[in-house]
Every structure is written in structure tokens, then in C-alpha cells.
Write a protein that holds these residues in place. Structure first.
Motif: not given
Length: 128
Positions: A28, A74, A77
Motif C-alpha cells: 500500500t 488510498n 492505491n
């Protein structure tokens, strides 16, 4: 090690828009600052835009201010660069980069030395 893959480059007329995307895999990048850089033929790589881990802090090169917008998702990703009002001088290979994990994640870093993972680049060509 994170792998970064850029997409969205292409040929566009001056005044047009492109949206670049950078997909990360391997780990990540949600805890990493991210950046976009570019390199034109015969020139050194230069900073374009950067974003901190949350998206709450961004930095732009003077040439990008008011025209480019960096953002991140996020959950997916990914990091994106929306480029509007493109100019022929924006023609370059654009690279996505992930900052070193040891850095303070709240920063948005403008110097390439702080980045340790790079994509292969995507070509952006702006015709006049």
C-alpha cells in the motif's frame, strides 16, 4: 518494494486536458507521500506535483500551479494528475513516484531524492 504503473498519457492539442493515473501494487502507498515528475527530451527530470499521505497537503511547480491538480485515492492505491490548459512546453514523459517510508508522511516532497520508487513513465505530447 512497490511497483508503480502510469497511464493516461497521449497526444492532445494545446488548451486540452489529460488525466494521468498511477496504480501501485506490491504494498500500500496509503502511508506514503507521492509525487509526479516529468522529463522532456534533452532536459533533466523536474518536479511537477506532490501530495502527502492523506491528500491534505499538496505542492506544485510554478509551471503547474492553477492548471494541474494532484489527488489520491488510498482505498484504490492510486494517485492521479489532472492536467488542464495544456501547453506545448508540457510535453514530456511523466513519472509517478512514491516517497521513502522513513519520511514524515505529512509532507509533500518536491525533491526527487526523497523518492525511492518510480514508475516507467507515460508520454504526454501537446501539439500547438
Amino acid at each position: 518494494q512497490v511497483q508503480l504503473v502510469e497511464s493516461g498519457g497521449g497526444l492532445v492539442q494545446a488548451g486540452g486536458s489529460l488525466r494521468l493515473s498511477c496504480a501501485a501494487s506490491g504494498r500500500t502507498v496509503s502511508n506514503s507521500a507521492m509525487g509526479w515528475f516529468r522529463q522532456a527530451p534533452g532536459k533533466e527530470r523536474e518536479f511537477v506535483a506532490a501530495i502527502n499521505w492523506s491528500g491534505g497537503s499538496t505542492e506544485y511547480a510554478d509551471s503547474a500551479k492553477g492548471r494541474f491538480t494532484i489527488s489520491r485515492d488510498n482505498a484504490k492505491n492510486t494517485v492521479s494528475l489532472q492536467m488542464d490548459s495544456l501547453k506545448p512546453e508540457d510535453t514530456a514523459v511523466y513519472y509517478c513516484a512514491a516517497a521513502r517510508l522513513t519520511l514524515y508522511r505529512g509532507g509533500a516532497y518536491t525533491n526527487s531524492v526523497w523518492y525511492d520508487s518510480w514508475g516507467q513513465g507515460t508520454q504526454v505530447t501537446v501539439s500547438s
